[in-house]
Scaffold this motif. Sequence first.
Motif, PDB file in Angstrom:
ATOM      1  N   ILE A 142     -58.232  16.948-110.906  1.00 27.47           N
ATOM      2  CA  ILE A 142     -58.689  15.678-111.330  1.00 27.47           C
ATOM      3  C   ILE A 142     -59.835  15.836-112.326  1.00 27.47           C
ATOM      4  CG2 ILE A 142     -57.922  14.579-109.436  1.00 27.47           C
ATOM      5  CD1 ILE A 142     -60.779  14.642-108.181  1.00 27.47           C
ATOM      6  N   GLY A 180     -62.287  15.784-115.190  1.00 29.98           N
ATOM      7  CA  GLY A 180     -62.279  14.897-116.153  1.00 29.98           C
ATOM      8  C   GLY A 180     -62.043  13.310-115.722  1.00 29.98           C
ATOM      9  N   LYS A 181     -61.272  13.175-114.748  1.00 30.87           N
ATOM     10  CA  LYS A 181     -60.938  11.919-114.213  1.00 30.87           C
ATOM     11  C   LYS A 181     -62.262  11.055-114.374  1.00 30.87           C
ATOM     12  CE  LYS A 181     -58.362   9.181-111.230  1.00 30.87           C
ATOM     13  NZ  LYS A 181     -57.580   9.146-109.825  1.00 30.87           N
ATOM     14  N   ARG A 182     -62.246   9.601-114.931  1.00 28.35           N
ATOM     15  CA  ARG A 182     -63.196   8.752-114.808  1.00 28.35           C
ATOM     16  C   ARG A 182     -63.453   8.420-113.122  1.00 28.35           C
ATOM     17  NH1 ARG A 182     -65.061   5.274-118.919  1.00 28.35           N
ATOM     18  NH2 ARG A 182     -62.876   5.374-119.858  1.00 28.35           N
TER      19      ARG A 182
END
Lengths: 182, 287
Positions: A11, A13-15
């Motif tokens: 995950i 870099g997932k916002r």
Amino acid sequence: MWINWLKGWLIMGKREYDYDAERLAEALWIDSRGKIVDVDTFDMYWDDFFKEQGQSNERDVKLKPKVFRHLKNQHPEIRTTRTFKEAGGRDLRRDRKRTAKEVVTRKEDYKSAQRQDLSGLDTKGGKKITAKKPVKRKTFSFVGKRKGKIVYARKTFVVVKGKRQARFRDKRGVFVSVKKKK
Amino acid sequence: MKLKYNFDLIKEWYDRIDVKFEIIKQLHNRELALLIPSWVKEKEVLITSTRMLRCHNLNHYDFVLKDLRFIERRLPYNFYYSLAQYIYGIPYQNFNDMANRKLVNEEWTKTHLQELEKFDFLLDIDAGDFSEIDSAFESANKVVLRLINLETPFEIRFSGKGFHVVIDEEHFLKNKFYNSLPREHKLMFYSQIAKYFYNTCSEMIDTTIYDFRRVCKLPYSLALYENSVLVCYPFRDYYEFKNFNLDKFRLKDFNIQIKQRGLFELNKFGNVDKLVKRVVDNGKKGI
């Protein structure tokens, strides 16, 4: 331990946090000078906030409820109800300034008003109401110059000696000169 | 996603030692954000935008490039930095424990104002597309000439599809009126300055977002667009700015020496007093 590393890699870099909604909420609160008290005033200041930039885009429309939630978290005194329930969120102030015979600003006046132009609003509560189509917003997508200032203009057409010609107007409706795009 | 440019050139740029040092110098106690530009439509790419990156030295920088693998994943990141500078910088990020990282960052966003050291002023002049870059340049020129006239110290930078004017808050802190304002009102005042230039110089100035989490394009980083890659470049002086030519800043044609170049302030020995007075006077007139 390695599971956590794997989860982190998957995950990466997932916002995780909606920074845009939070930033917009803060900017909106500052721009309104702390005068947002309910959903109607929120809608009003939202429209004003994007007025200078022309139309708000699809992304802003999707962000709107998130922005309101952020504002509500930061300022619990903001009511999640509308003052003008029957208007369903339309900006009564904007419609009224353009077409209404009488401008209503207070809740008490709205309830007793009879001669109103409720363009596109819910007409259940009012009497003798004339419904009209809401005015469409124009798109100002041309860059022009007026008295040395760079302005955004929209294309309109005029008839000169029987011939249809394009003219450009800025947000005040004043003619501006626009360079041809290369 | 399909991109029309060579990622090897982008990697080569960010691997240059002179670029590394110029970038790191600006990130001291500031947040680094890698954001996917708005022209990208693929949702799975858009959600990879990352904020809250700490990049104060070469180790942090190498982590950002290598461990996030954005070159291999062909992610068109634009590099941004926060206008806010914090006393201790942003919290250390632990990418091995994302749940904890989320909690730490959420907690920090609630309390970050307590650690805020300064917040610079940014004027963002944006062209809608490259065909309007001449108008954006003209707008920036009007703003620059006005600031020179008002003897205000400022930086002028090319941001890819527009220009940025940045004024260090240190100059505002020397002004009596600005210092008398409470913190939230300082941000409103920044917004008033932007509106003053919007009303008098150009409608290409963005007046919408003035908040403490605002980020700005990082000078000497690359601005990635659908069909081109440009270098975000701070101008040395008015003469260099006046001779602006978009083609000089395309990555494949960029050949300006940037080793130990740094940032440049025009009107270095000026102050913001005249600018503040002008904005306040115009505010009273309703402009």
